[in-house]
Scaffold this active site. Sequence first.
Site, PDB file in Angstrom:
ATOM      1  N   HIS A 201       4.329 -14.846  -3.395  1.00 34.42           N
ATOM      2  CA  HIS A 201       3.880 -13.775  -2.780  1.00 34.42           C
ATOM      3  C   HIS A 201       4.855 -12.761  -2.612  1.00 34.42           C
ATOM      4  CE1 HIS A 201       1.835 -10.897   0.177  1.00 34.42           C
ATOM      5  NE2 HIS A 201       0.795 -10.813  -0.720  1.00 34.42           N
TER       6      HIS A 201
ATOM      7  N   VAL B 190       9.631  -6.295   3.537  1.00 34.28           N
ATOM      8  CA  VAL B 190       8.992  -7.412   2.626  1.00 34.28           C
ATOM      9  C   VAL B 190       9.960  -8.852   2.811  1.00 34.28           C
ATOM     10  CG1 VAL B 190       8.054  -8.450   0.534  1.00 34.28           C
ATOM     11  CG2 VAL B 190       7.869  -5.908   0.846  1.00 34.28           C
TER      12      VAL B 190
ATOM     13  N   GLU C  64       0.582  -1.235  -0.110  1.00 29.87           N
ATOM     14  CA  GLU C  64       0.180   0.144   0.029  1.00 29.87           C
ATOM     15  C   GLU C  64       0.895   1.082  -0.158  1.00 29.87           C
ATOM     16  OE1 GLU C  64      -2.315  -3.598   1.013  1.00 29.87           O
ATOM     17  OE2 GLU C  64      -0.484  -2.548   2.120  1.00 29.87           O
TER      18      GLU C  64
ATOM     19  N   THR D 277       5.658 -18.904  -0.222  1.00 28.74           N
ATOM     20  CA  THR D 277       5.221 -18.785  -1.658  1.00 28.74           C
ATOM     21  C   THR D 277       5.726 -17.574  -2.516  1.00 28.74           C
ATOM     22  OG1 THR D 277       3.572 -17.148  -0.874  1.00 28.74           O
ATOM     23  CG2 THR D 277       2.774 -19.526  -0.566  1.00 28.74           C
TER      24      THR D 277
ATOM     25  N   PHE E   5      13.364   4.943  -1.215  1.00 24.73           N
ATOM     26  CA  PHE E   5      13.139   3.620  -1.249  1.00 24.73           C
ATOM     27  C   PHE E   5      13.593   2.908   0.177  1.00 24.73           C
ATOM     28  CE2 PHE E   5      13.496  -0.963  -2.190  1.00 24.73           C
ATOM     29  CZ  PHE E   5      12.110  -1.064  -2.498  1.00 24.73           C
TER      30      PHE E   5
ATOM     31  N   ARG F 246      19.557  -5.484   8.977  1.00 22.09           N
ATOM     32  CA  ARG F 246      19.627  -4.171   8.447  1.00 22.09           C
ATOM     33  C   ARG F 246      18.861  -3.119   9.113  1.00 22.09           C
ATOM     34  NH1 ARG F 246      20.418  -8.638   5.557  1.00 22.09           N
ATOM     35  NH2 ARG F 246      21.592  -8.368   3.558  1.00 22.09           N
TER      36      ARG F 246
END
Length: 180
Positions: free
Chosen positions: A93, A86, A63, A91, A118, A132
């Site tokens: 995804h 992320v 989003e 999977t 980013f 990180r």
Amino acid sequence: MTVFEGNLQDTRDLKFAIVIARFNDLVVGKLLSACEDSLRRHGVAVGPDSHQVDYAWVPGSFEIPMVARQLALSGRYDAIVCLGAVIRGQTSHYDHVASEVAKGIQALAFQTGVPVTFGVLTTDTMQQAIERAGIKSNLGWEYGENAIEMATLTRKIRHLVAVRAVQPELPEQTPPSLLQ
């Protein structure tokens, strides 16, 4: 030749938006803390009563681009920082989300002309994400600095374009310092 560079000092009147994904908040919260610390140490007023930083919380990284685009189109911000994580699962995804978030953030920067940092970690494991976001280093600090540098850089370029629009007789080689 004209050389343009951003800096980390001219922050007094800059305005930032930070878009933060709630998903993977263990990691993203650490990125946010370091980003805020970076902004603060470079002279940006940060926090709930800040006039320089606005916050937008979104459910997940997917989003982020849509909300960041709306903020960029508002014309209120010199730069936007996007923070999320992320982490690969069992999977495909991960591949779809990571790719679309990266493309979306890049596209909105090109479409709006507003610098967008980013700051979405894309890692194979939670351990990599945690490394990180604080154990070895915290990339949130760099995301804050990158936003400041890009905001000051684009401001200088916009100023030059505006000056040349009203004074087209200026030679191409006029140093930016003489245009202020």
